[in-house]
Design a protein around this motif. Structure first.
Motif, PDB file in Angstrom:
ATOM      1  N   ILE A 196       0.842  -1.198   0.000  1.00 44.37           N
ATOM      2  CA  ILE A 196       0.000   0.000   0.000  1.00 44.37           C
ATOM      3  C   ILE A 196       0.874   1.245   0.000  1.00 44.37           C
ATOM      4  O   ILE A 196       0.608   2.223  -0.701  1.00 44.37           O
ATOM      5  N   ASP A 197       1.955   1.161   0.774  1.00 48.50           N
ATOM      6  CA  ASP A 197       2.857   2.295   0.888  1.00 48.50           C
ATOM      7  C   ASP A 197       3.487   2.637  -0.464  1.00 48.50           C
ATOM      8  O   ASP A 197       3.702   3.799  -0.785  1.00 48.50           O
ATOM      9  N   PHE A 198       3.783   1.617  -1.229  1.00 45.07           N
ATOM     10  CA  PHE A 198       4.378   1.839  -2.538  1.00 45.07           C
ATOM     11  C   PHE A 198       3.342   2.268  -3.570  1.00 45.07           C
ATOM     12  O   PHE A 198       3.691   2.772  -4.627  1.00 45.07           O
ATOM     13  N   GLY A 199       2.082   2.038  -3.292  1.00 48.41           N
ATOM     14  CA  GLY A 199       1.048   2.380  -4.265  1.00 48.41           C
ATOM     15  C   GLY A 199       0.701   1.236  -5.173  1.00 48.41           C
ATOM     16  O   GLY A 199       0.308   1.443  -6.316  1.00 48.41           O
ATOM     17  N   TYR A 200       0.824   0.006  -4.679  1.00 47.84           N
ATOM     18  CA  TYR A 200       0.396  -1.150  -5.460  1.00 47.84           C
ATOM     19  C   TYR A 200      -1.113  -1.107  -5.668  1.00 47.84           C
ATOM     20  O   TYR A 200      -1.858  -0.708  -4.771  1.00 47.84           O
ATOM     21  N   THR A 201      -1.539  -1.519  -6.831  1.00 51.89           N
ATOM     22  CA  THR A 201      -2.965  -1.687  -7.079  1.00 51.89           C
ATOM     23  C   THR A 201      -3.112  -2.932  -7.936  1.00 51.89           C
ATOM     24  O   THR A 201      -2.126  -3.505  -8.379  1.00 51.89           O
ATOM     25  N   LEU A 208      -1.653  -6.050  -5.677  1.00 51.77           N
ATOM     26  CA  LEU A 208      -2.111  -5.670  -4.337  1.00 51.77           C
ATOM     27  C   LEU A 208      -3.088  -6.707  -3.795  1.00 51.77           C
ATOM     28  O   LEU A 208      -3.036  -7.071  -2.624  1.00 51.77           O
ATOM     29  N   VAL A 263      -5.426  -7.525   0.035  1.00 47.49           N
ATOM     30  CA  VAL A 263      -6.191  -6.282   0.129  1.00 47.49           C
ATOM     31  C   VAL A 263      -7.252  -6.282  -0.965  1.00 47.49           C
ATOM     32  O   VAL A 263      -6.947  -6.450  -2.142  1.00 47.49           O
ATOM     33  N   TYR A 298      -9.162  -4.522  -3.107  1.00 44.08           N
ATOM     34  CA  TYR A 298      -9.394  -3.207  -3.703  1.00 44.08           C
ATOM     35  C   TYR A 298      -9.455  -3.352  -5.209  1.00 44.08           C
ATOM     36  O   TYR A 298      -8.480  -3.695  -5.861  1.00 44.08           O
ATOM     37  N   GLU A 319      -4.703   0.355 -10.862  1.00 39.96           N
ATOM     38  CA  GLU A 319      -5.411   1.605 -11.049  1.00 39.96           C
ATOM     39  C   GLU A 319      -4.708   2.443 -12.117  1.00 39.96           C
ATOM     40  O   GLU A 319      -3.562   2.832 -11.956  1.00 39.96           O
ATOM     41  N   ARG A 341      -1.180   7.919 -14.356  1.00 42.15           N
ATOM     42  CA  ARG A 341      -0.655   7.126 -13.248  1.00 42.15           C
ATOM     43  C   ARG A 341      -0.669   5.676 -13.721  1.00 42.15           C
ATOM     44  O   ARG A 341      -1.672   4.982 -13.618  1.00 42.15           O
ATOM     45  N   ALA A 342       0.457   5.273 -14.272  1.00 40.54           N
ATOM     46  CA  ALA A 342       0.526   3.922 -14.806  1.00 40.54           C
ATOM     47  C   ALA A 342       0.643   2.938 -13.658  1.00 40.54           C
ATOM     48  O   ALA A 342       1.466   3.126 -12.767  1.00 40.54           O
ATOM     49  N   PHE A 370       4.158   1.481 -12.731  1.00 43.65           N
ATOM     50  CA  PHE A 370       5.248   2.323 -12.216  1.00 43.65           C
ATOM     51  C   PHE A 370       5.555   2.049 -10.743  1.00 43.65           C
ATOM     52  O   PHE A 370       6.703   1.726 -10.401  1.00 43.65           O
TER      53      PHE A 370
END
Lengths: 417, 172
Positions: free
Chosen positions: A238-243, A247, A252, A254, A360, A379-380, A383
């Motif tokens: 989550i901290d890294f921005g995984y989606t 993720l 998680v 989401y 996302e 927002r790829a 990345f």
């Protein structure tokens, strides 16, 4: 490795610590640090990523991904063309699932205009997105199998992907770079008899997925290489921005399709697979299950797709029908203005996101009202996923790098814009 | 957002809602880490999922002073919503405090913003270019950087039709 092998809580004793081991085989080999260069064109770095790997023996001490070999100036290019002309650039972000990028971008632009697209167009967008979610996951799972030493799963995956590419080509006219959809809807309707063909493709695809599943999921070699490797815990992810699947493999739940349904996703019955350990094996399983869910969505969408217009009837946004262009002065004028000046998106800004195959896909778009985007930020999803590779792999074995790199499914085109 | 204003009133310069209903807050650069930490750690908010960072060069916009806007997107898995933050910095002093101690994901996005806009992130551990090469001069997404200003590391073969396709900058 002699420095690392010693216990540090007491003074070094040459008789017991570094020199006298119970078995010669257990003794640490003398190693020295070595920097090796993986990529930019290495068979296992899909796309062109250069990884500077610092090794000690087989352990990765430090890894520095160097990206940018596929940088094409996506944002700068978009800022200098009309809104519709941006569409071909978005194809090339995630070239394996181009339609999702097309529709994601269009969705953000429509949101900025404040436009509601016709229901049939929304259905077609869902169908297109899910088809390309399948191709993306197939490529990822197939390639993972391939790089773990199994050629057959890759071929099975590619067979299904080829079938899907054929359907995509019938729908959009192109296999990969689809540039499908326009602001306000879709530029061409489903071809006749297409839905029947897709149904047959999906039937065959389900067989192929089952076969891939049977070949990989309980395969000893595959499980040994993927289970427990490339672990990232939920908090770090989550901290890294995984989606997306990466993720969800951490447990998680989401998925934008569920949490903030866009288009008509709320009408379909589908599940979001969630993993537990956040390792390569879970990421693989999540993708495998997501393919089955995509097939479920596709079947429902094709059963319930309504008739009706496929693009809004507003000549400031969508091109007028050809008879109007050839027959009336208003039609000619609207056509000319749209082609020459582009869609006049009112000034403003929007951040909007859709669920692409890897997570996302967010768009932050600014318009200054002059017919061209003022700013297109993408927002790829790949990345942040790639950004976390050093965190995941440092201190692990070199052999774990390959499955990790496979299952996170980083796509050079979107990461490097 | 209401909670941020209530908790840290000195940090918020301006708040507004854009046309599509997205809530924005313009944050004073010095207070950015505090606001982000509050958003992340407050048990009611929990904006923990790191979205992205980018910047806008407002050179050609009606309102162009200060020149740069750095935008931040965070997501809360608890509230299922995004938060949009903005920090305005001037051309003379394009410096923003880094968020890397708070979010691991901020690292690469800040490098990206530095690469393309030349906005420095104070306290960033490794502020190198990320997509472009170190020899590159200038920051290409600034509006005063010409579209066709190419800086090849290896000389390009000149091509007669320079309007489209690869070629030199058109000057030679």
């Amino acid at each position: 490795m002699s420095d690392h092998g010693k216990p540090t809580d007491h003074a070094p004793n040459p008789d017991t610590d570094a020199y006298a081991h119970e078995s010669e085989l257990e003794a640490h080999l003398q190693t020295k640090r070595m920097v090796i260069n993986m990529g930019p064109s290495h068979p296992a770095t899909h796309g062109t990523v250069r990884l500077k790997v610092e090794l000690e023996g087989e352990t990765i001490i430090k890894i520095d991904p160097e990206i940018g070999f596929l940088h094409r100036g996506f944002q700068k290019s978009c800022e200098n063309v009309t809104w519709t002309q941006c569409l071909p650039y978005t194809d090339r972000l995630n070239y394996i699932s181009a339609m999702m990028n097309n529709f994601g971008f269009l969705n953000a632009v429509e949101k900025l205009i404040g436009l509601e697209i016709p229901e049939r167009a929304q259905y077609i967008r869902v169908i297109g997105s899910e088809l390309h979610r399948l191709t993306d996951h197939l490529t990822c799972v197939g390639a993972t199998g391939l790089e773990m030493g199994g050629f057959q799963p890759f071929l099975l995956g590619l067979e299904f992907r080829e079938l899907l590419h054929d359907r995509t080509a019938e729908l959009t006219g192109a296999r990969l770079t689809t540039s499908f959809g326009r602001v306000g809807g879709i530029n061409r309707d489903l071809p006749e008899g297409w839905i029947e063909k897709v149904r047959k493709t999906l039937d065959r695809g389900e067989e192929l997925i089952t076969e891939m599943d049977a070949l990989l999921t309980r395969n000893r070699i595959f499980v040994d290489r993927t289970k427990g490797t490339g672990i990232i815990n939920a908090e770090d992810a989550i901290d890294f921005g995984y989606t997306g699947p990466a993720l969800r493999a951490c447990g998680v739940d989401y998925d934008i399709r569920k949490t903030k349904p866009y288009w008509v996703y709320d009408r379909f019955d589908f599940d979001i697979p969630v993993g537990e350990h956040g390792d390569n094996y879970d990421r693989y399983l999540v993708r495998l299950e997501e393919m089955r869910q995509s097939i479920r969505i596709l079947r429902q969408a094709m059963d319930t797709i309504p008739a009706g217009p496929i693009i809004v009837d507003d000549w400031r946004i969508a091109l007028p029908p050809k008879p109007e262009v050839y027959g009336t002065i208003e039609g000619v004028m609207s056509h000319f203005k749209l082609v020459m000046e582009g869609i006049q998106v009112p000034p403003g800004e929007v951040y909007d996101s859709t669920e692409a195959s890897n997570g996302e896909l967010g768009w932050y778009i600014v318009s200054d009202g002059r017919g061209r985007p003022y700013k297109v930020h993408v927002r790829a999803p790949g990345f942040p996923v790639l950004a976390a590779v050093p965190h995941i792999i440092e201190g692990k074995m070199l052999a774990d790098l390959i499955p990790t790199f496979d299952t996170i499914n980083m796509i050079g085109g979107e990461v490097e814009q | 957002m209401d909670r941020v204003s209530a908790q840290l009133p000195e940090a918020v310069v301006e708040r507004y809602v854009d046309r599509t209903g997205g809530a924005w807050a313009v944050i004073h650069a010095d207070h950015l880490p505090k606001v982000a930490a509050f958003l992340k750690n407050d048990p009611e908010l929990q904006f923990k999922l790191f979205g992205s960072i980018d910047a806008v060069d407002r050179l050609h916009l009606a309102e162009s002073d200060p020149r740069f806007e750095v935008v931040y997107f965070l997501y809360s898995l608890k509230r299922h919503e995004h938060v949009r933050l903005k920090v305005r910095v001037s051309e003379n002093q394009p410096v923003v405090p880094t968020l890397t101690p708070l979010f691991k994901g901020a690292n690469w996005w800040e490098r990206l913003t530095w690469d393309f806009y030349g906005i420095r992130f104070d306290g960033h551990p490794d502020l190198r270019r990320i997509l472009l090469y170190e020899e590159f001069q200038g920051h290409p997404l600034r509006k005063d950087y010409a579209l066709r200003d190419r800086q090849p590391l290896i000389p390009e073969r000149p091509i007669k039709d320079i309007f489209r396709g690869p070629g030199t900058s058109g000057l030679s």
